[in-house]
Design an enzyme around this catalytic site. Structure first.
Site, PDB file in Angstrom:
ATOM      1  N   LYS A 164      18.817  10.500  26.573  1.00  0.00           N
ATOM      2  CA  LYS A 164      19.527   9.285  26.146  1.00  0.00           C
ATOM      3  C   LYS A 164      18.878   7.974  26.612  1.00  0.00           C
ATOM      4  O   LYS A 164      19.542   6.955  26.782  1.00  0.00           O
ATOM      5  CB  LYS A 164      21.013   9.292  26.576  1.00  0.00           C
ATOM      6  CG  LYS A 164      21.773  10.549  26.316  1.00  0.00           C
ATOM      7  CD  LYS A 164      21.457  11.235  25.036  1.00  0.00           C
ATOM      8  CE  LYS A 164      22.022  10.589  23.805  1.00  0.00           C
ATOM      9  NZ  LYS A 164      21.603  11.370  22.593  1.00  0.00           N
ATOM     10  N   HIS A 203      12.180  16.609  28.110  1.00  0.00           N
ATOM     11  CA  HIS A 203      13.078  16.010  29.102  1.00  0.00           C
ATOM     12  C   HIS A 203      12.855  16.670  30.459  1.00  0.00           C
ATOM     13  O   HIS A 203      13.638  16.442  31.390  1.00  0.00           O
ATOM     14  CB  HIS A 203      14.546  16.207  28.689  1.00  0.00           C
ATOM     15  CG  HIS A 203      14.958  15.451  27.461  1.00  0.00           C
ATOM     16  ND1 HIS A 203      14.689  14.118  27.281  1.00  0.00           N
ATOM     17  CD2 HIS A 203      15.630  15.837  26.347  1.00  0.00           C
ATOM     18  CE1 HIS A 203      15.183  13.723  26.112  1.00  0.00           C
ATOM     19  NE2 HIS A 203      15.741  14.752  25.538  1.00  0.00           N
ATOM     20  N   SER A 239      25.812   6.626  27.334  1.00  0.00           N
ATOM     21  CA  SER A 239      25.283   7.348  26.174  1.00  0.00           C
ATOM     22  C   SER A 239      25.315   8.868  26.436  1.00  0.00           C
ATOM     23  O   SER A 239      25.666   9.660  25.550  1.00  0.00           O
ATOM     24  CB  SER A 239      23.850   6.871  25.917  1.00  0.00           C
ATOM     25  OG  SER A 239      23.309   7.483  24.797  1.00  0.00           O
TER      26      SER A 239
HETATM   27  S1  PPS Z   1      18.040  12.326  23.298  1.00  0.00           S
HETATM   28  O1  PPS Z   1      19.161  13.137  22.751  1.00  0.00           O
HETATM   29  O2  PPS Z   1      17.949  12.499  24.745  1.00  0.00           O
HETATM   30  O3  PPS Z   1      16.785  12.586  22.644  1.00  0.00           O
HETATM   31  O4  PPS Z   1      18.496  10.817  23.021  1.00  0.00           O
HETATM   32  P1  PPS Z   1      17.532   9.549  23.040  1.00  0.00           P
HETATM   33  O5  PPS Z   1      16.840   9.450  21.760  1.00  0.00           O
HETATM   34  O6  PPS Z   1      16.715   9.532  24.285  1.00  0.00           O
HETATM   35  O7  PPS Z   1      18.583   8.357  23.186  1.00  0.00           O
HETATM   36  C1  PPS Z   1      19.577   8.114  22.238  1.00  0.00           C
HETATM   37  C2  PPS Z   1      20.011   6.677  22.421  1.00  0.00           C
HETATM   38  O8  PPS Z   1      19.009   5.809  21.858  1.00  0.00           O
HETATM   39  C3  PPS Z   1      19.616   5.009  20.832  1.00  0.00           C
HETATM   40  N1  PPS Z   1      18.639   4.709  19.769  1.00  0.00           N
HETATM   41  C4  PPS Z   1      18.236   3.454  19.495  1.00  0.00           C
HETATM   42  N2  PPS Z   1      18.541   2.268  20.067  1.00  0.00           N
HETATM   43  C5  PPS Z   1      17.978   1.161  19.512  1.00  0.00           C
HETATM   44  N3  PPS Z   1      17.140   1.188  18.451  1.00  0.00           N
HETATM   45  C6  PPS Z   1      16.810   2.356  17.854  1.00  0.00           C
HETATM   46  N4  PPS Z   1      15.999   2.361  16.822  1.00  0.00           N
HETATM   47  C7  PPS Z   1      17.361   3.564  18.389  1.00  0.00           C
HETATM   48  N5  PPS Z   1      17.255   4.880  18.073  1.00  0.00           N
HETATM   49  C8  PPS Z   1      18.038   5.546  18.919  1.00  0.00           C
HETATM   50  C9  PPS Z   1      20.776   5.886  20.355  1.00  0.00           C
HETATM   51  O9  PPS Z   1      21.698   5.136  19.607  1.00  0.00           O
HETATM   52  C10 PPS Z   1      21.306   6.373  21.696  1.00  0.00           C
HETATM   53  O10 PPS Z   1      21.930   5.336  22.453  1.00  0.00           O
HETATM   54  P2  PPS Z   1      23.480   4.979  22.402  1.00  0.00           P
HETATM   55  O11 PPS Z   1      23.702   4.002  23.514  1.00  0.00           O
HETATM   56  O12 PPS Z   1      24.244   6.250  22.620  1.00  0.00           O
HETATM   57  O13 PPS Z   1      23.725   4.377  21.062  1.00  0.00           O
END
Ligand code: PPS
Length: 317
Positions: free
Chosen positions: A59, A130, A160
């Site tokens: 996340k 991860h 998140s």
């Molecule tokens: S995972 O499941 O561990 O692979 O998740 P990960 O991709 O690391 O994190 C997911 C969070 O990143 C946000 N996200 C983004 N934020 C801004 N811009 C873009 N383009 C974007 N893509 C993914 C996603 O919404 C999750 O954060 P939260 O706070 O839950 O919305």
């Protein structure tokens, strides 16, 4: 600080709520998708100069960084990105692909999403993990390939991750776990992937003065994705034109990725998106809607103690 401690009972509850959970190398693992044999077997993979491995605590912006890096590896060719699902372009290395539900997912996915478009191969092979640093395959640790670490301020990351525990089937669809229960679990590090502090700080140390490794923050990508891209292009050695960079920034915006079926993880049966979308909010500062004042103060104290002397700082708003 007491607020930050998880009782044994809470830890047991967490372990019990994760389907097929197991403990290996002092970490809790969701056995539906990751298992010790797979992690150990990763050592047989020889990573090389054309590989870039993205590592992160869950996340932290892994999916976002994956799309950006994949765009760079495809030399800004947005059509290529729209033709191939992200989990194919940027596979998750420790995913147990022998599990029947994963095999089923791949068959279904190929039926639903295959466009048949023939795209020019990417300049670099990209994958993500991860895994905590000490469990990485040796060839990555030896610097045989590039490693990009993505980190996010721990308060937003925790929120998140809390929602992710509610919607991820492999984490037990924990809709019964309250924020007040999740908070001490997060602070004490008794979660899948362990302590945020240990994860982030070990990679932070690893990336310092290491030309094969780079550390980036979610908040920096939010503030200046163009600038971050430029330094990522230099890091992987694939420069883009300004026009290409502008197109990639547009393609990788939260709204665009949210509506893009190749990146938004919709339909991944490991998630229940009726509970919460994978692409949830994508903002900095959402923690303020969850942390009570007392929790925030207790966390700040813990943060200060753990991060002292590291030279690493995060933005929280
Ligand atoms: S995972 O499941 O561990 O692979 O998740 P990960 O991709 O690391 O994190 C997911 C969070 O990143 C946000 N996200 C983004 N934020 C801004 N811009 C873009 N383009 C974007 N893509 C993914 C996603 O919404 C999750 O954060 P939260 O706070 O839950 O919305």
């Amino acid at each position: 600080m007491e607020l930050c401690e998880a009782s044994d009972e809470l830890k047991q509850k967490y372990l019990f709520r994760i389907p097929h959970s197991n403990e290996f190398a002092d970490y809790v693992w969701p056995g539906m998708i990751v298992n010790p044999e797979k992690i150990i077997s990763l050592n047989e993979i020889e990573f090389g100069p054309d590989d870039v491995v993205i590592a992160s605590y869950p996340k932290s912006g892994t999916t976002w960084a994956s799309e950006v890096l994949s765009a760079i590896a495809h030399e800004g060719n947005i059509d290529a990105l729209k033709s191939i699902r992200m989990d194919e372009r940027v596979p998750w290395i420790e995913l147990d692909d022998k599990a029947w539900w994963i095999k089923f997912f791949y068959v279904w996915k190929n039926k639903m999403f295959s466009t048949g478009v023939d795209v020019r191969p990417a300049k670099k092979r990209i994958c993500f993990t991860h895994l905590p640093l000490e469990l990485l395959p040796t060839s990555i640790l030896e610097g045989k390939c590039k490693l990009l670490y993505v980190a996010r301020n721990p308060k937003d990351q925790a929120v998140s991750y809390f929602h992710f525990h509610r919607m991820a089937r492999f984490l037990g669809l924990q809709t019964h776990t309250t924020w007040d229960e999740f908070f001490p679990l997060f602070c004490s590090g008794y979660l899948y992937c362990g302590s945020w502090f240990e994860h982030v700080l070990s990679y932070w140390k690893f990336t310092q003065n290491n030309p094969m490794a780079k550390f980036i923050c979610y908040e920096d990508m939010k503030r200046d994705l163009m600038g971050e891209m430029e330094s990522l292009e230099q890091f992987v050695g694939v420069p883009l034109s300004i026009e290409q960079r502008i197109n990639v920034v547009k393609h990788c915006s939260f709204d665009s990725m949210k509506d893009n079926k190749m990146t938004n993880r919709n339909g991944v049966m490991l998630f229940n998106e009726k509970i919460c979308k994978f692409m949830r909010k994508g903002i900095v500062g959402d923690w303020k809607n969850y942390f009570t004042v007392t929790q925030s103060e207790a966390f700040d104290e813990l943060y200060k103690k753990k991060m002292e002397g590291s030279g690493l700082q995060f933005e929280f708003e």
